[in-house]
Enzyme design. Structure first.
Site, PDB file in Angstrom:
ATOM      1  N   THR A 130     -42.114 -35.448  97.973  1.00 33.24           N
ATOM      2  CA  THR A 130     -42.780 -34.143  97.806  1.00 33.24           C
ATOM      3  C   THR A 130     -42.685 -33.748  96.329  1.00 33.24           C
ATOM      4  O   THR A 130     -42.012 -34.413  95.540  1.00 33.24           O
ATOM      5  CB  THR A 130     -42.078 -33.041  98.628  1.00 33.24           C
ATOM      6  OG1 THR A 130     -40.777 -32.843  98.083  1.00 33.24           O
ATOM      7  CG2 THR A 130     -41.987 -33.368 100.102  1.00 33.24           C
TER       8      THR A 130
ATOM      9  N   TYR B  42     -27.302 -26.719  93.391  1.00 36.10           N
ATOM     10  CA  TYR B  42     -28.117 -26.870  94.608  1.00 36.10           C
ATOM     11  C   TYR B  42     -27.343 -27.625  95.689  1.00 36.10           C
ATOM     12  O   TYR B  42     -27.419 -27.281  96.871  1.00 36.10           O
ATOM     13  CB  TYR B  42     -29.396 -27.611  94.226  1.00 36.10           C
ATOM     14  CG  TYR B  42     -30.235 -28.152  95.351  1.00 36.10           C
ATOM     15  CD1 TYR B  42     -31.235 -27.376  95.944  1.00 36.10           C
ATOM     16  CD2 TYR B  42     -30.070 -29.459  95.810  1.00 36.10           C
ATOM     17  CE1 TYR B  42     -32.033 -27.890  96.955  1.00 36.10           C
ATOM     18  CE2 TYR B  42     -30.860 -29.979  96.818  1.00 36.10           C
ATOM     19  CZ  TYR B  42     -31.836 -29.197  97.391  1.00 36.10           C
ATOM     20  OH  TYR B  42     -32.627 -29.716  98.391  1.00 36.10           O
TER      21      TYR B  42
ATOM     22  N   SER C  69     -29.813 -30.770 103.283  1.00 34.25           N
ATOM     23  CA  SER C  69     -30.174 -31.943 102.474  1.00 34.25           C
ATOM     24  C   SER C  69     -29.057 -32.965 102.565  1.00 34.25           C
ATOM     25  O   SER C  69     -27.889 -32.608 102.798  1.00 34.25           O
ATOM     26  CB  SER C  69     -30.335 -31.518 101.009  1.00 34.25           C
ATOM     27  OG  SER C  69     -30.393 -32.648 100.163  1.00 34.25           O
TER      28      SER C  69
END
Ligand code: NAP
Length: 281
Positions: free
Chosen positions: A221, A186, A173
């Site tokens: 998304t 994350y 990412s």
């Protein structure tokens, strides 16, 4: 003329104009740059993983779809088969050892081998600070996002080697480079994937396995809803990076097909931003 078409790297096939050339017990064989290769894509029933699976199949691969929920697997497989693509599916929660084994066995039983692994599944990050993340949250994020790609690859590796080598693509990412405070621990797991890419690439070069990584920006998304539906966040992010638009799952698909293809045979250990801009020097 044919050469010119080939040079577009399956450009026609991308738009679903795949050419069925022959049928066999394992399904429809399609012409394309990945013709008759076998790809396993984790977390591929919707979002970025689904777009990647579709593109690999459009480019000629047989693709094994997987995710946690049977109903999502069934729906994704049905959609892609309706498009004439060669796919099958099985449930696999990447954090569960028995599911990883089942994914490998199902792939081998159906397609007799494997050439590509795309590790796309990741745990949805809880909103909160890195320092505030509990032991349990850390374990879950590291299990699913960082450990599972290495463990799954460990199972598939001997079978890739039997086919003369293969290609692995990890999905990191932009948060790996520029942490977003909203995403806490994350961010760290996605930076770890850059390290995993390098470590695996070095370790596996002599075994003819290439390992690369894509790092998507904000892609529209379910996963990123918390970011792109937050008007303040999105406006600031967009303006700061001079972005014209949000990314779409399909924006991440062609690059994965390229990284799996022979055109990328001299590329390994690379991280590629698919973000509308790059924070790297
Ligand atoms: N969207 C973005 O802006 C963005 C940006 C940078 C990086 N990424 C990365 O891109 C990847 C895909 O994100 P996305 O936005 O496409 O997510 P998404 O739309 O939420 O799709 C996630 C997919 O993974 C499956 N899944 C979720 N947890 C799983 C698990 N533990 N094991 C196996 N499958 C699982 C889901 O199906 P089930 O519910 O059936 O399991 C679904 O097929 C992730 O690695 C994410 O970190 C996304």
């Amino acid at each position: 003329m044919l050469q010119a078409v080939a040079r577009v790297h399956g450009g026609l096939l991308r738009f679903g104009i795949g050419v069925s050339v022959r049928r066999s017990s394992s399904g429809t064989h399609q012409r394309g740059v990945l013709s008759n290769k076998v790809a396993v894509v984790t977390g591929s029933t919707y979002g970025i993983g689904f777009a990647i699976a579709r593109r690999l199949a459009q480019d000629g691969a047989h693709v094994v779809i997987s995710s946690r929920k049977q109903q999502n697997v069934d729906q994704a497989v049905a959609t892609l088969r309706e498009e004439g693509l060669s796919v099958m599916g099985t449930v696999c929660h990447v954090g569960k050892a028995e599911d990883r084994t089942k994914l490998v066995n199902t792939t081998l039983e159906n397609y007799g081998g494997v050439d590509f692994l795309v590790c796309n599944a990741a745990v949805n990050p809880p909103v909160g600070s890195t320092i505030g993340a509990s032991d349990q949250v850390w374990n879950k994020i590291l299990e699913v996002n960082v450990k599972s790609p290495a463990l799954l690859l460990g199972l598939l590796l001997p079978h890739m080697e039997k086919r003369g080598g293969g290609s692995v693509v990890l999905v990191s990412s932009i948060a790996a480079y520029s942490p977003l405070v909203e995403l806490g621990a994350y961010n760290v797991s996605k930076t770890a994937l850059l390290g995993l890419t390098k470590a695996l690439a070095v370790e596996l070069t002599l075994r003819d396995i290439r390992v690369n990584c894509i790092a998507p920006g904000v892609i529209k998304t379910e996963f990123s809803k918390i970011l792109h539906t937050n008007e303040t966040f999105w406006t600031q992010f967009k303006n700061k990076h001079q972005l014209k638009r949000i990314g779409q799952p399909e924006d991440c698909a062609g690059i994965v097909s390229f990284l799996c293809s022979p055109d990328a045979s001299y590329i390994t250990g690379e991280n590629i931003l698919v973000a509308g801009f790059s924070p790297r020097l």
